[in-house]
Design a protein around this motif. Structure first.
Motif, PDB file in Angstrom:
ATOM      1  N   ALA A 100      11.447 -66.106 -18.835  1.00 17.72           N
ATOM      2  CA  ALA A 100      11.265 -64.740 -18.149  1.00 17.72           C
ATOM      3  C   ALA A 100       9.955 -65.003 -16.981  1.00 17.72           C
ATOM      4  CB  ALA A 100      10.624 -64.075 -19.174  1.00 17.72           C
ATOM      5  N   LEU A 101       8.843 -66.267 -17.344  1.00 16.40           N
ATOM      6  CA  LEU A 101       7.819 -66.400 -16.429  1.00 16.40           C
ATOM      7  C   LEU A 101       8.438 -66.947 -15.312  1.00 16.40           C
ATOM      8  CD1 LEU A 101       5.257 -68.236 -18.634  1.00 16.40           C
ATOM      9  CD2 LEU A 101       5.451 -65.860 -18.073  1.00 16.40           C
ATOM     10  N   GLY A 102       9.440 -67.586 -15.221  1.00 14.74           N
ATOM     11  CA  GLY A 102      10.053 -68.067 -14.081  1.00 14.74           C
ATOM     12  C   GLY A 102      10.686 -66.785 -13.199  1.00 14.74           C
ATOM     13  N   ALA A 103      11.149 -65.767 -14.097  1.00 14.70           N
ATOM     14  CA  ALA A 103      11.769 -64.614 -13.395  1.00 14.70           C
ATOM     15  C   ALA A 103      10.730 -63.801 -12.659  1.00 14.70           C
ATOM     16  CB  ALA A 103      12.520 -63.996 -14.317  1.00 14.70           C
ATOM     17  N   CYS A 104       9.393 -63.696 -13.263  1.00 17.42           N
ATOM     18  CA  CYS A 104       8.243 -63.073 -12.816  1.00 17.42           C
ATOM     19  C   CYS A 104       7.835 -63.731 -11.410  1.00 17.42           C
ATOM     20  CB  CYS A 104       7.136 -62.870 -13.677  1.00 17.42           C
ATOM     21  SG  CYS A 104       7.717 -61.969 -15.356  1.00 17.42           S
ATOM     22  N   ALA A 105       7.931 -64.938 -11.481  1.00 17.38           N
ATOM     23  CA  ALA A 105       7.160 -65.694 -10.391  1.00 17.38           C
ATOM     24  C   ALA A 105       8.219 -65.516  -9.248  1.00 17.38           C
ATOM     25  CB  ALA A 105       7.266 -67.415 -10.468  1.00 17.38           C
ATOM     26  N   ALA A 106       9.394 -65.563  -9.275  1.00 18.31           N
ATOM     27  CA  ALA A 106      10.430 -65.144  -8.467  1.00 18.31           C
ATOM     28  C   ALA A 106      10.448 -63.891  -7.736  1.00 18.31           C
ATOM     29  CB  ALA A 106      11.918 -65.383  -8.709  1.00 18.31           C
ATOM     30  N   LEU A 107      10.151 -62.909  -8.518  1.00 20.46           N
ATOM     31  CA  LEU A 107      10.004 -61.310  -8.049  1.00 20.46           C
ATOM     32  C   LEU A 107       8.586 -61.503  -7.281  1.00 20.46           C
ATOM     33  CD1 LEU A 107      11.137 -59.727 -11.490  1.00 20.46           C
ATOM     34  CD2 LEU A 107      12.364 -59.865  -9.276  1.00 20.46           C
ATOM     35  N   ARG A 108       7.559 -61.998  -7.872  1.00 20.61           N
ATOM     36  CA  ARG A 108       6.409 -61.935  -6.991  1.00 20.61           C
ATOM     37  C   ARG A 108       6.696 -62.762  -5.513  1.00 20.61           C
ATOM     38  NH1 ARG A 108       4.041 -63.209 -12.165  1.00 20.61           N
ATOM     39  NH2 ARG A 108       3.947 -65.220 -11.537  1.00 20.61           N
ATOM     40  N   ASP A 109       7.205 -63.717  -5.569  1.00 18.87           N
ATOM     41  CA  ASP A 109       7.200 -64.542  -4.246  1.00 18.87           C
ATOM     42  C   ASP A 109       7.979 -63.737  -3.191  1.00 18.87           C
ATOM     43  OD1 ASP A 109       5.813 -66.362  -5.215  1.00 18.87           O
ATOM     44  OD2 ASP A 109       7.574 -67.919  -5.488  1.00 18.87           O
ATOM     45  N   ARG A 110       9.028 -62.622  -4.027  1.00 19.00           N
ATOM     46  CA  ARG A 110       9.733 -61.840  -2.977  1.00 19.00           C
ATOM     47  C   ARG A 110       9.076 -60.410  -2.773  1.00 19.00           C
ATOM     48  NH1 ARG A 110      15.329 -62.710  -2.224  1.00 19.00           N
ATOM     49  NH2 ARG A 110      15.525 -65.198  -2.207  1.00 19.00           N
ATOM     50  N   GLY A 111       7.702 -60.268  -3.207  1.00 16.51           N
ATOM     51  CA  GLY A 111       7.054 -59.291  -2.856  1.00 16.51           C
ATOM     52  C   GLY A 111       7.381 -58.125  -3.626  1.00 16.51           C
ATOM     53  N   LEU A 112       7.891 -58.196  -4.947  1.00 16.91           N
ATOM     54  CA  LEU A 112       8.226 -57.301  -5.948  1.00 16.91           C
ATOM     55  C   LEU A 112       7.300 -57.137  -6.918  1.00 16.91           C
ATOM     56  CD1 LEU A 112      11.966 -57.874  -6.093  1.00 16.91           C
ATOM     57  CD2 LEU A 112      11.016 -56.228  -4.847  1.00 16.91           C
ATOM     58  N   ARG A 113       7.066 -55.804  -7.397  1.00 17.52           N
ATOM     59  CA  ARG A 113       5.980 -55.391  -8.413  1.00 17.52           C
ATOM     60  C   ARG A 113       6.779 -55.431  -9.923  1.00 17.52           C
ATOM     61  NH1 ARG A 113       3.955 -50.092  -6.138  1.00 17.52           N
ATOM     62  NH2 ARG A 113       6.355 -50.093  -5.748  1.00 17.52           N
ATOM     63  N   ILE A 114       6.084 -55.824 -10.915  1.00 17.73           N
ATOM     64  CA  ILE A 114       6.722 -55.762 -12.209  1.00 17.73           C
ATOM     65  C   ILE A 114       5.450 -54.947 -12.921  1.00 17.73           C
ATOM     66  CG2 ILE A 114       6.916 -56.752 -14.210  1.00 17.73           C
ATOM     67  CD1 ILE A 114       7.050 -59.660 -12.418  1.00 17.73           C
ATOM     68  N   PRO A 115       5.994 -53.732 -13.426  1.00 14.82           N
ATOM     69  CA  PRO A 115       7.403 -53.156 -13.636  1.00 14.82           C
ATOM     70  C   PRO A 115       7.918 -52.187 -12.595  1.00 14.82           C
ATOM     71  CG  PRO A 115       6.148 -52.044 -15.135  1.00 14.82           C
ATOM     72  CD  PRO A 115       5.470 -52.831 -14.469  1.00 14.82           C
ATOM     73  N   ALA A 116       7.154 -51.911 -11.671  1.00 14.29           N
ATOM     74  CA  ALA A 116       7.343 -50.911 -10.714  1.00 14.29           C
ATOM     75  C   ALA A 116       8.607 -51.039  -9.950  1.00 14.29           C
ATOM     76  CB  ALA A 116       6.130 -50.722  -9.663  1.00 14.29           C
ATOM     77  N   ASP A 117       8.921 -52.214  -9.424  1.00 19.23           N
ATOM     78  CA  ASP A 117      10.050 -52.425  -8.669  1.00 19.23           C
ATOM     79  C   ASP A 117      11.212 -53.058  -9.550  1.00 19.23           C
ATOM     80  OD1 ASP A 117       8.963 -51.668  -6.371  1.00 19.23           O
ATOM     81  OD2 ASP A 117       7.967 -53.487  -6.178  1.00 19.23           O
ATOM     82  N   MET A 118      10.800 -53.890 -10.625  1.00 22.67           N
ATOM     83  CA  MET A 118      11.734 -54.715 -11.447  1.00 22.67           C
ATOM     84  C   MET A 118      11.006 -54.874 -12.865  1.00 22.67           C
ATOM     85  SD  MET A 118      14.815 -55.926 -11.070  1.00 22.67           S
ATOM     86  CE  MET A 118      15.016 -56.790  -9.504  1.00 22.67           C
ATOM     87  N   SER A 119      11.890 -54.294 -13.832  1.00 22.52           N
ATOM     88  CA  SER A 119      11.305 -54.756 -15.172  1.00 22.52           C
ATOM     89  C   SER A 119      11.731 -56.049 -15.786  1.00 22.52           C
ATOM     90  CB  SER A 119      11.953 -53.825 -16.242  1.00 22.52           C
ATOM     91  OG  SER A 119      11.338 -52.495 -15.975  1.00 22.52           O
ATOM     92  N   VAL A 120      11.079 -56.659 -16.425  1.00 25.10           N
ATOM     93  CA  VAL A 120      11.529 -58.118 -17.102  1.00 25.10           C
ATOM     94  C   VAL A 120      11.073 -58.188 -18.415  1.00 25.10           C
ATOM     95  CG1 VAL A 120      11.046 -60.540 -16.762  1.00 25.10           C
ATOM     96  CG2 VAL A 120      10.703 -59.124 -14.702  1.00 25.10           C
ATOM     97  N   ALA A 121      12.119 -58.596 -19.322  1.00 24.57           N
ATOM     98  CA  ALA A 121      11.924 -59.038 -20.643  1.00 24.57           C
ATOM     99  C   ALA A 121      12.276 -60.361 -21.021  1.00 24.57           C
ATOM    100  CB  ALA A 121      12.748 -57.893 -21.409  1.00 24.57           C
ATOM    101  N   GLY A 122      11.685 -60.766 -21.956  1.00 27.41           N
ATOM    102  CA  GLY A 122      11.984 -62.412 -22.639  1.00 27.41           C
ATOM    103  C   GLY A 122      12.459 -62.241 -23.960  1.00 27.41           C
TER     104      GLY A 122
END
Length: 356
Positions: free
Chosen positions: A273-295
């Motif tokens: 999940a940490l890797g997923a969050c890093a990828a989303l940040r690098d794409r300019g996406l906000r968590i959870p406003a643009d994408m929710s992530v769960a582990g």
């Protein structure tokens, strides 16, 4: 016909002295040679004879704890907790009641797992604790079953922690106890949480395809989607990989390519999940406003992530400590030898309602 040490030496193409060194563990031997000798021992079902057989019938002060990766907190927490319960049992062991706990790091290799079990058998281990999911390969499961049966027959206590009995097909007769995590139920509750928030396009970053843990968590996820009538596209929205950060990062980039309309990603564990969050940040996406992530697992860093990670808590320390007590005979095994360890949903800041 009785198998002799010389027979083992001939089968392994080494000297009898080398076989003796491997079995006694009192002299350095090359890893490849050791594995060849141990394979010959297994093939021939060699057992010590004469006075040595009486010695082999007794257990030593050694306890083996098998883990896939000691650097992974999932395994480190369980191993540390188990070790905290090992030793100090009055009147047992030849070193004032203490036991020597050895952590055996398999690196996820089925061959290394079998090698460690053989070595622990030859060292007459007092107990063996196997942690984490099993590899779902029939040949490997049969080999492990044989090893565990030999260990228990010799008086070794065998405890599984976070692992179904031999992949789920064993009746528990070859083990002392099994503490199985409710991975399927936890996976289902996690996805039900996302569905309740309004998510309908959910990607899944799974673990290695051959692991029981992977299958059970994914089954729970898909059970929740099926109940909501949303399971049609799940093969395309599921990617498998190692339980590490790089897998989460790479899989998230691929999921975004495959399905730009995703609103949530479920990861196989918290590290992924940490890797997923890093990828989303690098794409300019906000968590959870643009994408929710769960582990999954609720490892110590999950609550300190930004935002704090929604996950499924497994009581890793408590389970490891219980496994240690069972291995030492300080706790009565559960009815039937098998107990399910519950999973708890931990809702935090990384999940929210989908955008717009």
């Amino acid at each position: 016909m009785t198998v002799t040490l010389a027979d083992v030496a001939a089968r392994a193409q080494v000297s009898p002295a080398t076989v003796s060194r491997v079995l006694n563990g009192n002299y350095p031997v090359a890893a490849t040679t050791r594995e060849r000798v141990l394979r010959a021992v297994d093939d021939l079902d060699y057992v010590l004879n004469g006075p040595a057989s009486a010695l082999a019938a007794a257990t030593s002060d050694l306890v083996g704890i098998l883990v896939n990766d000691i650097a992974d907190p999932f395994f480190g927490i369980m191993a540390g907790a188990a070790q905290s319960q090992i030793g100090g049992q009055e009147g047992t062991g030849r070193a004032g009641g203490e036991k020597l706990a050895i952590v055996c790091n398999t690196g996820g290799s089925p061959e290394r797992e079998l090698t460690y079990l053989t070595l622990l058998q030859r060292q007459r281990a007092a107990a063996v604790i196997l942690t984490g999911g099993a590899i779902e390969d029939p040949g490997h499961l049969a080999a492990v079953a044989s090893k565990l049966a030999k260990l228990t027959d010799a008086g070794t206590r065998v405890v599984l922690c976070g692992r179904p009995p031999l992949g789920g097909d064993d009746d528990g007769s070859s083990i002392t106890a099994a503490l199985t995590f409710d991975n399927r139920g936890g996976g289902q509750r996690l996805t039900e949480h996302l569905l309740a928030l309004g998510h309908r396009r959910i990607g899944y970053v799974a673990g290695p395809v051959e692991r029981t843990t992977t299958r059970h968590r994914l089954e729970g996820h898909r059970d929740a989607l099926a109940a909501a009538g949303l399971d049609a596209d799940q093969e395309r929205l599921t990617l498998h990989g190692p339980y590490d950060r790089a897998s989460g990062y790479d899989a998230t980039i691929e999921l975004l390519r495959r399905a730009p309309d995703l609103t949530a990603i479920v990861a196989a564990n918290d590290t992924v999940a940490l890797g997923a969050c890093a990828a989303l940040r690098d794409r300019g996406l906000r968590i959870p406003a643009d994408m929710s992530v769960a582990g999954f697992d609720d490892l110590p860093f999950a609550v300190d992530a930004v935002p704090a990670l929604t996950t499924v808590r497994l009581p890793l320390y408590e389970a490891g400590a219980r496994a240690g007590r069972l291995a030492m005979g300080r706790e009565t095994p559960p009815p039937g030898g098998i107990a399910s360890v519950p999973a708890e949903l931990m809702v935090r800041g990384s999940t929210g309602a989908p955008r717009g």
